[in-house]
Design a protein around this motif. Structure first.
Motif, PDB file in Angstrom:
ATOM      1  N   PRO A 187       0.803  -1.229   0.000  1.00  0.00           N
ATOM      2  CA  PRO A 187       0.000   0.000   0.000  1.00  0.00           C
ATOM      3  C   PRO A 187       0.836   1.280   0.000  1.00  0.00           C
ATOM      4  O   PRO A 187       0.469   2.263  -0.640  1.00  0.00           O
ATOM      5  N   ILE A 188       1.960   1.264   0.730  1.00  0.00           N
ATOM      6  CA  ILE A 188       2.783   2.480   0.803  1.00  0.00           C
ATOM      7  C   ILE A 188       3.380   2.793  -0.570  1.00  0.00           C
ATOM      8  O   ILE A 188       3.362   3.940  -1.038  1.00  0.00           O
ATOM      9  N   THR A 189       3.910   1.755  -1.218  1.00  0.00           N
ATOM     10  CA  THR A 189       4.467   1.950  -2.565  1.00  0.00           C
ATOM     11  C   THR A 189       3.379   2.379  -3.542  1.00  0.00           C
ATOM     12  O   THR A 189       3.609   3.217  -4.421  1.00  0.00           O
ATOM     13  N   ALA A 190       2.173   1.812  -3.385  1.00  0.00           N
ATOM     14  CA  ALA A 190       1.068   2.189  -4.264  1.00  0.00           C
ATOM     15  C   ALA A 190       0.676   3.651  -4.063  1.00  0.00           C
ATOM     16  O   ALA A 190       0.312   4.341  -5.019  1.00  0.00           O
ATOM     17  N   THR A 191       0.787   4.138  -2.818  1.00  0.00           N
ATOM     18  CA  THR A 191       0.478   5.548  -2.557  1.00  0.00           C
ATOM     19  C   THR A 191       1.478   6.462  -3.251  1.00  0.00           C
ATOM     20  O   THR A 191       1.111   7.475  -3.854  1.00  0.00           O
ATOM     21  N   LEU A 192       2.756   6.088  -3.182  1.00  0.00           N
ATOM     22  CA  LEU A 192       3.774   6.879  -3.874  1.00  0.00           C
ATOM     23  C   LEU A 192       3.568   6.844  -5.384  1.00  0.00           C
ATOM     24  O   LEU A 192       3.725   7.851  -6.074  1.00  0.00           O
ATOM     25  N   THR A 193       3.212   5.666  -5.885  1.00  0.00           N
ATOM     26  CA  THR A 193       2.963   5.543  -7.323  1.00  0.00           C
ATOM     27  C   THR A 193       1.759   6.377  -7.741  1.00  0.00           C
ATOM     28  O   THR A 193       1.746   6.985  -8.824  1.00  0.00           O
ATOM     29  N   MET A 194       0.736   6.419  -6.885  1.00  0.00           N
ATOM     30  CA  MET A 194      -0.440   7.232  -7.194  1.00  0.00           C
ATOM     31  C   MET A 194      -0.084   8.721  -7.214  1.00  0.00           C
ATOM     32  O   MET A 194      -0.607   9.485  -8.031  1.00  0.00           O
ATOM     33  N   PHE A 195       0.828   9.126  -6.329  1.00  0.00           N
ATOM     34  CA  PHE A 195       1.275  10.527  -6.336  1.00  0.00           C
ATOM     35  C   PHE A 195       2.027  10.842  -7.628  1.00  0.00           C
ATOM     36  O   PHE A 195       1.845  11.917  -8.221  1.00  0.00           O
ATOM     37  N   VAL A 196       2.858   9.895  -8.081  1.00  0.00           N
ATOM     38  CA  VAL A 196       3.559  10.079  -9.355  1.00  0.00           C
ATOM     39  C   VAL A 196       2.551  10.162 -10.501  1.00  0.00           C
ATOM     40  O   VAL A 196       2.713  10.957 -11.441  1.00  0.00           O
ATOM     41  N   LEU A 197       1.498   9.349 -10.413  1.00  0.00           N
ATOM     42  CA  LEU A 197       0.459   9.377 -11.450  1.00  0.00           C
ATOM     43  C   LEU A 197      -0.244  10.724 -11.480  1.00  0.00           C
ATOM     44  O   LEU A 197      -0.557  11.247 -12.560  1.00  0.00           O
ATOM     45  N   LEU A 198      -0.482  11.313 -10.321  1.00  0.00           N
ATOM     46  CA  LEU A 198      -1.110  12.644 -10.272  1.00  0.00           C
ATOM     47  C   LEU A 198      -0.208  13.696 -10.905  1.00  0.00           C
ATOM     48  O   LEU A 198      -0.676  14.538 -11.694  1.00  0.00           O
ATOM     49  N   LEU A 199       1.082  13.647 -10.584  1.00  0.00           N
ATOM     50  CA  LEU A 199       2.021  14.604 -11.182  1.00  0.00           C
ATOM     51  C   LEU A 199       2.116  14.412 -12.695  1.00  0.00           C
ATOM     52  O   LEU A 199       2.180  15.396 -13.448  1.00  0.00           O
ATOM     53  N   LEU A 200       2.099  13.152 -13.142  1.00  0.00           N
ATOM     54  CA  LEU A 200       2.165  12.886 -14.577  1.00  0.00           C
ATOM     55  C   LEU A 200       0.915  13.384 -15.294  1.00  0.00           C
ATOM     56  O   LEU A 200       0.991  13.876 -16.422  1.00  0.00           O
ATOM     57  N   THR A 201      -0.229  13.271 -14.626  1.00  0.00           N
ATOM     58  CA  THR A 201      -1.467  13.773 -15.228  1.00  0.00           C
ATOM     59  C   THR A 201      -1.412  15.285 -15.395  1.00  0.00           C
ATOM     60  O   THR A 201      -1.820  15.829 -16.428  1.00  0.00           O
ATOM     61  N   LEU A 202      -0.901  15.976 -14.376  1.00  0.00           N
ATOM     62  CA  LEU A 202      -0.744  17.432 -14.496  1.00  0.00           C
ATOM     63  C   LEU A 202       0.233  17.785 -15.612  1.00  0.00           C
ATOM     64  O   LEU A 202       0.021  18.755 -16.359  1.00  0.00           O
ATOM     65  N   LEU A 203       1.302  16.990 -15.726  1.00  0.00           N
ATOM     66  CA  LEU A 203       2.261  17.227 -16.811  1.00  0.00           C
ATOM     67  C   LEU A 203       1.610  17.010 -18.169  1.00  0.00           C
ATOM     68  O   LEU A 203       1.863  17.772 -19.115  1.00  0.00           O
ATOM     69  N   GLU A 204       0.765  16.008 -18.286  1.00  0.00           N
ATOM     70  CA  GLU A 204       0.109  15.730 -19.559  1.00  0.00           C
ATOM     71  C   GLU A 204      -0.883  16.833 -19.935  1.00  0.00           C
ATOM     72  O   GLU A 204      -1.087  17.108 -21.108  1.00  0.00           O
ATOM     73  N   ILE A 205      -1.517  17.439 -18.935  1.00  0.00           N
ATOM     74  CA  ILE A 205      -2.394  18.576 -19.222  1.00  0.00           C
ATOM     75  C   ILE A 205      -1.581  19.718 -19.835  1.00  0.00           C
ATOM     76  O   ILE A 205      -1.997  20.354 -20.813  1.00  0.00           O
ATOM     77  N   ALA A 206      -0.398  19.960 -19.253  1.00  0.00           N
ATOM     78  CA  ALA A 206       0.468  21.002 -19.803  1.00  0.00           C
ATOM     79  C   ALA A 206       0.962  20.624 -21.195  1.00  0.00           C
ATOM     80  O   ALA A 206       1.006  21.469 -22.100  1.00  0.00           O
TER      81      ALA A 206
END
Length: 227
Positions: A187-206
């Protein structure tokens, strides 16, 4: 498993009708229509301000003859941005990940700039194929290189837009799949991965907005050489 990652880039069909046709029409339905009222709402005001700023920045380097393209470039910019951003929503299809669509936009606009240059100033149009002060021995080689680069321009426009959006969509799907797999085990690693996914989504919007701007900006530079 790898093939399923690329299924999102295949145009879905209903009753034999490709939905890419509907996806290219939908963006225009999301923008408010101009009204005869003295005061606009906040959405219309923000839209008008954005379009004015973009048109002013894009048309300033061009000559007066190139200002006729302001409406075309602005419409193309709005069209590409809307399609790119809508493609980031879940269960949607992104038409601009199709190389055929991007080439269908790039080739006619590039060809139009070339035809305008040949019609208005034939000598200057051919003059771009040979830089000033070139040694005589290098003239044939440079003409061939410049001619090839001239014909590669529309291909580069289409491939750039397709590659950037395709790579971003693949990364989002890969990280999202990894997050779902890691949730029950780590779960901890999945939380970090989800945070990376959020940052990547913001990057993709840009990236979706920047790539649409770069597409139109390069077309304006090609037009600047021929007006």
């Amino acid at each position: 498993m790898n093939l399923s990652f690329f299924d999102q880039f295949s145009s879905p069909m209903i009753m034999g009708i490709p939905l890419v046709m509907m996806a290219t029409v939908l963006p225009w339905l999301l923008f408010p229509n101009p009204t005869n009222k003295w005061l606009n709402n906040r959405l219309s005001t923000l839209q008008i301000w954005f379009l004015q700023k973009f048109t002013k920045q894009l048309m300033n380097p061009l000559n007066t003859n190139g200002h006729k393209w302001a409406m075309i470039f602005t419409s193309l910019m709005v069209f590409l941005i809307t399609m790119n951003l809508l493609g980031l929503l879940p269960y949607t299809f992104t038409p601009t990940t199709q190389l055929s669509l991007n080439l269908g936009l790039a080739v006619p606009f590039w060809l139009a700039t070339i035809v305008i240059g040949l019609r208005n100033n034939l000598t200057a149009a051919f003059g771009h194929l040979l830089p000033e002060g070139t040694p005589p021995l290098l003239i044939p080689i440079l003409i061939i290189i410049e001619t090839i680069s001239l014909f590669i321009r529309p291909l580069a426009l289409g491939v750039r837009l397709t590659a950037n959006l395709t790579a971003g969509h693949l990364l989002i799907q890969l990280i999202a799949t990894a997050t779902l797999v890691l949730i029950p085990m780590m779960p901890i690693t999945a939380t970090l991965t989800m945070f990376v996914l959020l940052l990547l989504t913001l990057l993709e919007i840009a990236v979706a907005m920047i790539q649409a701007y770069v597409f139109v900006l390069l077309l304006s530079l090609y037009l600047q050489e021929n007006v």
